[in-house]
Scaffold this motif. Structure first.
Motif, PDB file in Angstrom:
ATOM      1  N   HIS A   1       5.235  48.113 -29.188  1.00 25.98           N
ATOM      2  CA  HIS A   1       4.516  49.084 -30.018  1.00 25.98           C
ATOM      3  C   HIS A   1       4.226  50.404 -29.308  1.00 25.98           C
ATOM      4  N   PRO A   2       3.751  50.416 -28.050  1.00 26.56           N
ATOM      5  CA  PRO A   2       3.417  51.702 -27.416  1.00 26.56           C
ATOM      6  C   PRO A   2       4.604  52.640 -27.262  1.00 26.56           C
ATOM      7  N   TRP A   3       5.810  52.093 -27.167  1.00 20.42           N
ATOM      8  CA  TRP A   3       6.985  52.948 -26.928  1.00 20.42           C
ATOM      9  C   TRP A   3       7.833  53.151 -28.163  1.00 20.42           C
ATOM     10  N   LEU A   4       7.535  52.402 -29.219  1.00 23.31           N
ATOM     11  CA  LEU A   4       8.208  52.604 -30.496  1.00 23.31           C
ATOM     12  C   LEU A   4       7.402  53.507 -31.423  1.00 23.31           C
ATOM     13  N   GLU A   5       6.089  53.522 -31.246  1.00 28.14           N
ATOM     14  CA  GLU A   5       5.200  54.148 -32.224  1.00 28.14           C
ATOM     15  C   GLU A   5       5.502  55.623 -32.452  1.00 28.14           C
ATOM     16  N   LEU A   6       5.599  55.964 -33.733  1.00 21.78           N
ATOM     17  CA  LEU A   6       5.754  57.340 -34.149  1.00 21.78           C
ATOM     18  C   LEU A   6       4.382  57.805 -34.630  1.00 21.78           C
ATOM     19  N   SER A   7       3.796  58.783 -33.937  1.00 22.75           N
ATOM     20  CA  SER A   7       2.442  59.203 -34.294  1.00 22.75           C
ATOM     21  C   SER A   7       2.377  60.637 -34.816  1.00 22.75           C
ATOM     22  N   ASP A   8       3.152  61.558 -34.221  1.00 21.50           N
ATOM     23  CA  ASP A   8       3.094  62.966 -34.615  1.00 21.50           C
ATOM     24  C   ASP A   8       4.479  63.501 -34.952  1.00 21.50           C
ATOM     25  N   VAL A   9       4.539  64.291 -36.017  1.00 27.09           N
ATOM     26  CA  VAL A   9       5.770  64.966 -36.426  1.00 27.09           C
ATOM     27  C   VAL A   9       5.440  66.443 -36.608  1.00 27.09           C
ATOM     28  N   HIS A  10       6.281  67.329 -36.056  1.00 24.42           N
ATOM     29  CA  HIS A  10       6.038  68.774 -36.122  1.00 24.42           C
ATOM     30  C   HIS A  10       7.210  69.448 -36.827  1.00 24.42           C
ATOM     31  N   ARG A  11       6.888  70.387 -37.731  1.00 23.54           N
ATOM     32  CA  ARG A  11       7.936  71.007 -38.549  1.00 23.54           C
ATOM     33  C   ARG A  11       7.640  72.492 -38.723  1.00 23.54           C
ATOM     34  N   GLU A  12       8.706  73.302 -38.657  1.00 24.56           N
ATOM     35  CA  GLU A  12       8.575  74.740 -38.897  1.00 24.56           C
ATOM     36  C   GLU A  12       9.919  75.295 -39.360  1.00 24.56           C
ATOM     37  N   THR A  13       9.868  76.269 -40.275  1.00 20.46           N
ATOM     38  CA  THR A  13      11.080  76.894 -40.819  1.00 20.46           C
ATOM     39  C   THR A  13      11.095  78.372 -40.494  1.00 20.46           C
ATOM     40  N   THR A  14      12.248  78.837 -39.987  1.00 23.58           N
ATOM     41  CA  THR A  14      12.473  80.253 -39.709  1.00 23.58           C
ATOM     42  C   THR A  14      13.790  80.658 -40.353  1.00 23.58           C
ATOM     43  N   GLU A  15      13.754  81.632 -41.228  1.00 25.50           N
ATOM     44  CA  GLU A  15      14.965  82.138 -41.892  1.00 25.50           C
ATOM     45  C   GLU A  15      15.817  81.003 -42.460  1.00 25.50           C
ATOM     46  N   ASN A  16      15.156  80.092 -43.161  1.00 23.21           N
ATOM     47  CA  ASN A  16      15.803  78.980 -43.859  1.00 23.21           C
ATOM     48  C   ASN A  16      16.416  77.930 -42.933  1.00 23.21           C
ATOM     49  N   ILE A  17      16.065  77.948 -41.657  1.00 26.24           N
ATOM     50  CA  ILE A  17      16.451  76.883 -40.742  1.00 26.24           C
ATOM     51  C   ILE A  17      15.185  76.100 -40.401  1.00 26.24           C
ATOM     52  N   ARG A  18      15.146  74.853 -40.830  1.00 26.50           N
ATOM     53  CA  ARG A  18      13.968  74.023 -40.591  1.00 26.50           C
ATOM     54  C   ARG A  18      14.180  73.156 -39.354  1.00 26.50           C
ATOM     55  N   VAL A  19      13.207  73.187 -38.464  1.00 19.71           N
ATOM     56  CA  VAL A  19      13.240  72.396 -37.227  1.00 19.71           C
ATOM     57  C   VAL A  19      12.139  71.347 -37.303  1.00 19.71           C
ATOM     58  N   THR A  20      12.512  70.091 -37.129  1.00 14.64           N
ATOM     59  CA  THR A  20      11.548  68.995 -37.107  1.00 14.64           C
ATOM     60  C   THR A  20      11.619  68.319 -35.743  1.00 14.64           C
ATOM     61  N   VAL A  21      10.463  68.115 -35.127  1.00 12.62           N
ATOM     62  CA  VAL A  21      10.391  67.517 -33.791  1.00 12.62           C
ATOM     63  C   VAL A  21       9.500  66.286 -33.843  1.00 12.62           C
ATOM     64  N   ILE A  22       9.981  65.188 -33.247  1.00 13.66           N
ATOM     65  CA  ILE A  22       9.190  63.970 -33.132  1.00 13.66           C
ATOM     66  C   ILE A  22       9.181  63.540 -31.666  1.00 13.66           C
ATOM     67  N   PRO A  23       8.046  63.637 -30.977  1.00 16.14           N
ATOM     68  CA  PRO A  23       7.974  63.200 -29.576  1.00 16.14           C
ATOM     69  C   PRO A  23       7.519  61.742 -29.463  1.00 16.14           C
ATOM     70  N   PHE A  24       8.004  61.063 -28.430  1.00 21.75           N
ATOM     71  CA  PHE A  24       7.635  59.679 -28.146  1.00 21.75           C
ATOM     72  C   PHE A  24       7.319  59.540 -26.657  1.00 21.75           C
ATOM     73  N   TYR A  25       6.222  58.901 -26.352  1.00 18.04           N
ATOM     74  CA  TYR A  25       5.910  58.596 -24.954  1.00 18.04           C
ATOM     75  C   TYR A  25       6.670  57.340 -24.540  1.00 18.04           C
ATOM     76  N   MET A  26       7.308  57.368 -23.362  1.00 13.17           N
ATOM     77  CA  MET A  26       8.129  56.258 -22.904  1.00 13.17           C
ATOM     78  C   MET A  26       7.500  55.459 -21.766  1.00 13.17           C
ATOM     79  N   GLY A  27       6.566  56.063 -21.042  1.00 13.27           N
ATOM     80  CA  GLY A  27       5.943  55.330 -19.956  1.00 13.27           C
ATOM     81  C   GLY A  27       5.935  56.126 -18.661  1.00 13.27           C
TER      82      GLY A  27
END
Length: 375
Positions: free
Chosen positions: A232-258
């Motif tokens: 669970h600690p290394w699989l868990e998805l907790s935060d998702v970040h999203r932003e669009t610039t000139e119709n290009i959307r960037v989504t970032v999902i970070p995961f802590y590995m240890g």
């Protein structure tokens, strides 16, 4: 890819290690009503008009794999739900859901621009909202058909994988489980199948049991529950970040590995998944990346380079999405990352797309090492 359920990855030779996916936008009308046929590009028996040849792998036709269900507007999909990915088109099965906090800078309240600061926070105060993602298995038959067409070349691409730190003293060694992905609720196109083993993945029968009295008819084995709890600690998805610039959307999902010890110091590792989507019909190509990495220890690192993961993906109406995963390590328990991607238009002009700032947070109370290969 996905030739084995869990395998030893090559020892990382640098701080960056990654995988990538490209996707053709699948026709939305396919999921407009229940009872429509569900089709996959990984077969050679039935030609269908729903997917144009420009989206279909060369020399392949479509096979009926099941019957579409009405996508859920409310509620969650259950363990064992079969689906097609609405962007990348692969077949998959839901293992379990995650409740993440989505920080969408596109809907944040407008505020005057502020100067960049070392923590990477930009101009908008962003409030997260709860959003459902799913841990899924990808059908191994569809992996060869996730392709990239760049510079006239058609090359097979690796599917997503979840990586773990190795359970030994080598602080740079990683293990990977191929064909494991995280999928947003709106990217799920649910379908049913009469096949008792509809997904080809070496973990499918290890994790799921066919039970025709259930809906969906695949229930979690104790193996899946134990694996989820242990990792669970290394699989868990907790935060998702999203932003669009000139119709290009960037989504970032970070995961802590240890954390690992190396040369009498602590090294903290994170994996992050980035998805780029072209929301316009104009063709653009990613040319450069520019990262800023701030560590709690007080260091600020700048990383510049051509493309990402050795590629300069083209985002077009036919193939609007590109996804990849990479890794970063810090000699501090937390930090921030932010930056820009530089894109090129067909006329040779360039523009920068913002990467939403995101935190690198560790679980300092967690002492048990990752158990990616233990069941």
């Amino acid at each position: 890819m996905a030739t084995c359920a869990a395998r030893r990855a090559l020892t990382v030779g640098s701080r960056w290690w990654s995988r990538s996916l490209t996707g053709a936008r699948w026709p939305r009308p396919l999921c407009a009503a229940a009872g429509a046929g569900a089709f996959s590009p990984a077969a050679t028996t039935t030609t269908r008009r729903h997917l144009s040849s420009r989206n279909r792998p060369e020399g392949k036709v479509l096979e009926t794999v099941g019957v579409f269900e009405v996508p859920k507007q409310n509620g969650k999909y259950e363990t064992g739900q079969l689906f097609l990915h609405s962007i990348f088109g692969y077949r998959g099965v839901v293992l379990f859901p995650w409740q993440a906090r989505l920080y969408d800078r596109d809907v944040a309240s407008a505020a005057p621009e502020k100067a960049e600061n070392p923590a990477g926070h930009g101009s908008k105060e962003v409030k997260g909202k709860t959003h459902t993602y799913y841990q899924v298995l990808i059908d191994a038959r569809d992996c060869p058909h996730i392709v990239s067409k760049e510079r006239g070349q058609t090359e097979p691409r690796s599917t997503e994988a979840v990586t773990f730190l190795a359970n030994h003293d080598d602080s740079r060694a990683l293990y990977a489980i191929p064909g494991l992905d995280y999928v947003s609720h709106e990217d799920i196109l649910p379908y049913t199948s009469t096949d008792q083993v509809p997904i080809q993945h070496e973990l499918f029968e290890r994790f799921l049991l066919y039970d025709q009295t259930k809906a969906p008819p695949f229930v979690a084995r104790e193996t899946l529950r134990a694996w989820q709890e242990k990792n669970h600690p290394w699989l868990e998805l907790s935060d998702v970040h999203r932003e669009t610039t000139e119709n290009i959307r960037v989504t970032v999902i970070p995961f802590y590995m240890g954390m690992r010890e190396a040369q009498n110091s602590h090294v903290y590792w994170w994996r992050y998944c980035i998805r780029l989507e072209n929301l316009d019909s104009d063709v653009v190509q990613l040319r450069e990346r520019h990262w800023r990495i701030f560590s709690l220890s007080g260091t600020l690192e700048t990383v510049r380079g051509r493309g990402v993961v050795g590629r300069e993906p083209v985002l077009s109406k036919e193939q609007p999405a590109f996804q990849y995963s990479s890794h970063v390590s810090l000699q501090a328990s937390s930090g921030h990352m932010w930056g820009t991607f530089r894109f090129e238009r067909p006329d040779g002009s360039h523009f920068d797309v913002r990467i939403p700032p995101f935190s690198l947070e560790s679980n300092k109370d967690e002492k048990t090492p990752p158990s990616g290969l233990h069941w």
